[in-house]
Design a protein around this motif. Structure first.
Motif, PDB file in Angstrom:
ATOM      1  N   SER A 329      31.310 -22.794 -25.041  1.00 50.11           N
ATOM      2  CA  SER A 329      30.654 -21.932 -26.021  1.00 50.11           C
ATOM      3  C   SER A 329      29.570 -21.048 -25.405  1.00 50.11           C
ATOM      4  N   HIS A 331      29.640 -19.541 -22.693  1.00 48.99           N
ATOM      5  CA  HIS A 331      30.292 -18.493 -21.899  1.00 48.99           C
ATOM      6  C   HIS A 331      31.108 -17.525 -22.744  1.00 48.99           C
ATOM      7  N   ALA A 332      30.995 -17.616 -24.076  1.00 46.98           N
ATOM      8  CA  ALA A 332      31.718 -16.683 -24.935  1.00 46.98           C
ATOM      9  C   ALA A 332      31.192 -15.270 -24.707  1.00 46.98           C
ATOM     10  N   LYS A 333      32.086 -14.319 -24.482  1.00 46.02           N
ATOM     11  CA  LYS A 333      31.693 -12.970 -24.097  1.00 46.02           C
ATOM     12  C   LYS A 333      31.364 -12.094 -25.294  1.00 46.02           C
ATOM     13  N   ASN A 334      31.991 -12.333 -26.412  1.00 49.79           N
ATOM     14  CA  ASN A 334      31.759 -11.469 -27.573  1.00 49.79           C
ATOM     15  C   ASN A 334      31.806 -12.309 -28.843  1.00 49.79           C
ATOM     16  N   GLN A 335      31.602 -11.619 -29.965  1.00 46.87           N
ATOM     17  CA  GLN A 335      31.566 -12.324 -31.245  1.00 46.87           C
ATOM     18  C   GLN A 335      32.930 -12.893 -31.624  1.00 46.87           C
ATOM     19  N   GLU A 337      35.182 -14.216 -29.669  1.00 47.51           N
ATOM     20  CA  GLU A 337      35.383 -15.499 -29.005  1.00 47.51           C
ATOM     21  C   GLU A 337      34.520 -16.579 -29.619  1.00 47.51           C
ATOM     22  N   ARG A 338      33.295 -16.241 -30.000  1.00 47.46           N
ATOM     23  CA  ARG A 338      32.435 -17.234 -30.649  1.00 47.46           C
ATOM     24  C   ARG A 338      33.000 -17.651 -32.004  1.00 47.46           C
TER      25      ARG A 338
END
Length: 508
Positions: A329, A331-335, A337-338
């Motif tokens: 979590s 390392h999520a790059k953008n919303q 992925e979160r």
């Protein structure tokens, strides 16, 4: 009267069926196999879900290694390079030479060594244990022969002409699982550009294949083919096979007149018909029947009560990998992925809670069924009480539809056998003396017992059965007796009287 617009606030309650709630309801009615398949699909879609493996399996494997490895060391390490894998070493261990072991290949002793060691280690693992890539006895087991394979071998031997072999292949493709031809011969002739006589000629040859009865177009032809192989297809037997509908109705008097035989000969002919196989192709059926796995186990306790437990084999073990979620979590790059990770965590938590709630609901319903049907578990089917879904639902504080879903396709293992949960829900039949009502299943068993105990000279009619049941306290209508009797595939009193008299005459 003036018109005016105004705002009003109202409060109301409504039940919204969310997708997760609908899925939870579906989980209740899933069978064990369907539930396992659903969980496998969820694990593929959700990276935070994983199956919990039993801990004792690893301990068992470790214990097995501890027991086996010292024994291997005591016997000597066959793969020890220092000991050497030479012909002399093998001869010493086996107390013979390789020429005696492989007499057809005397030069093998010079080539064995590293190759054999490498192959054995590759198959069994470097430590002598099992390996997923090793040899498996199941891989070398012969696969089951299908009906198509069995027929194909006989087609190759029976037909030398390519055209006839092509027709036979089309007929073989038209076989169903019972061995009957379910295709139109004229359609095959048109599709292959030949005449119907050629197709019929090939079919006649195919009908001589083993087992007898294959390539029949109906039951009468199937039985005739088997009787012909036994040299028992005489005119009387042909007449009997041509009137199977009379045999199904047990009209023995008409059959004796049509076949021109007496009662003793007719009984012998019927015995020969019963010895035939009406579905010869089922011997090659590749489908294996799934064994029933009980969802609930009921055992007698020491204090006289009953212990109700869920079967551990039917309980799926699913865990939520919170450690992996905590690792990925940040390392999520953008919303997006979160949101994906949050949705996976939410679905994983929901699934584990739903599975736990499903198990508790099944256990609660099964426990109430056992409490209600305690007399059945002690004394048998005669003591089965009338029971409906509402009674159980009210007792455990659930909705009737929930109980209905829980009892669908679920099985209970009891000291009296394995029963579907729905088996314990039977209709109520009033008592003639105003006492407790009787279960319809208990009444069925009583009717079956009365018919089994009847004598050939005193076959019970439905009215006589009604009178006997009323004497024992069961108030039942004649049409209900007839319905229960037909549901158990028991013929009428007229048909039973004919059959019992025929059997009695044959016995004399």
């Amino acid at each position: 009267m003036a018109l005016a617009a105004k705002l009003q606030l109202r409060q109301s309650q409504s039940l919204v069926m969310t997708p997760q709630l609908m899925q939870s309801i579906r989980l209740l009615q899933f069978t064990h196999v369907e539930l396992e398949h659903f969980i496998d699909e969820e694990i593929e879609r959700n990276p935070l879900l994983e199956r919990a493996e039993p801990q004792d399996d690893a301990a068992s494997d470790q214990a097995q290694k501890i027991d086996v490895e010292p024994q291997a060391a005591a016997d000597g390490d066959w793969f020890d390079k220092e000991a050497g894998w030479s012909a002399e070493a093998i001869s010493e261990k086996l107390d013979t030479s390789l020429e005696n072991l492989f007499p057809d290949d005397p030069g093998t002793s010079e080539r064995l060594g590293p190759d054999l060691t490498a192959q054995w280690k590759s198959a069994s693992g470097s430590g002598g244990g099992s390996s997923s890539e090793g040899l498996d006895a199941g891989d070398m087991a012969a696969s089951a022969i299908t009906l198509r394979d069995h027929v194909g071998e006989q087609v190759a031997l029976a037909f030398a002409d390519p055209a006839a072999r092509l027709i036979a292949g089309e007929l073989a493709d038209g076989l169903d699982e019972t061995g009957y031809v379910r295709v139109d011969l004229a359609e095959i002739a048109t599709r292959l550009g030949t005449d119907a006589a050629s197709v019929a000629k090939v079919l006649a040859v195919c009908q001589t294949f083993e087992p007898a009865g294959l390539f029949a177009r109906d039951l009468a032809e199937c039985l005739s083919l088997q009787l012909a192989v036994r040299d028992r297809l005489d005119p009387a037997m042909k007449a009997l096979v041509a009137n199977l509908e009379l045999l199904a109705r047990r009209d023995f008097q008409t059959l004796k007149r049509i076949c021109g035989v007496d009662e003793e000969d007719l009984l012998d002919m019927l015995a020969e018909i019963r010895a035939l196989d009406p579905r010869p192709g089922m011997a090659f059926s590749g489908g294996a029947s799934d064994a029933i796995v009980a969802d609930v186990e009921v055992r007698a306790a020491n204090d006289g009560s009953w212990t109700v437990e869920l079967n551990a084999e039917t309980l799926p073990r699913v865990l939520v990998d919170h450690i992996y979620f905590a690792q990925v979590s940040p390392h999520a790059k953008n919303q997006a992925e979160r949101d994906f990770l949050a949705e996976c965590l939410q679905n994983a938590n929901w699934l584990t809670r739903s599975l736990d709630q499903r198990a508790k609901t099944i256990l609660k319903v099964a426990s109430e069924i056992v409490r209600q049907q305690d007399a059945f578990l002690v004394h048998g089917v005669r003591q089965l009480k009338p029971l409906n879904l509402r009674t159980v639902a009210d007792a455990i504080g659930m909705h009737e539809s929930t109980v209905s879903r829980v009892t669908a396709n679920k099985y209970m293992l009891t000291p009296r056998g394995v029963f579907e949960l729905r088996y314990f829900f039977t209709a109520s039949i009033a008592a003639s003396g105003g006492g407790d009502a009787h279960s319809s299943e208990a009444v069925r068993d009583r009717i079956k017992q009365l018919i089994d105990e009847e004598k050939p000279v005193d076959v019970l009619s439905d009215d006589a059965i009604v009178d006997m049941l009323r004497e024992s306290g069961v108030d039942i209508a004649r049409r209900t007796v007839a319905k229960y009797r037909e549901g158990m595939n028991i013929p009428s009193s007229v048909q039973r009287r004919r059959e019992k008299r025929a059997l009695a005459s044959a016995g004399r």
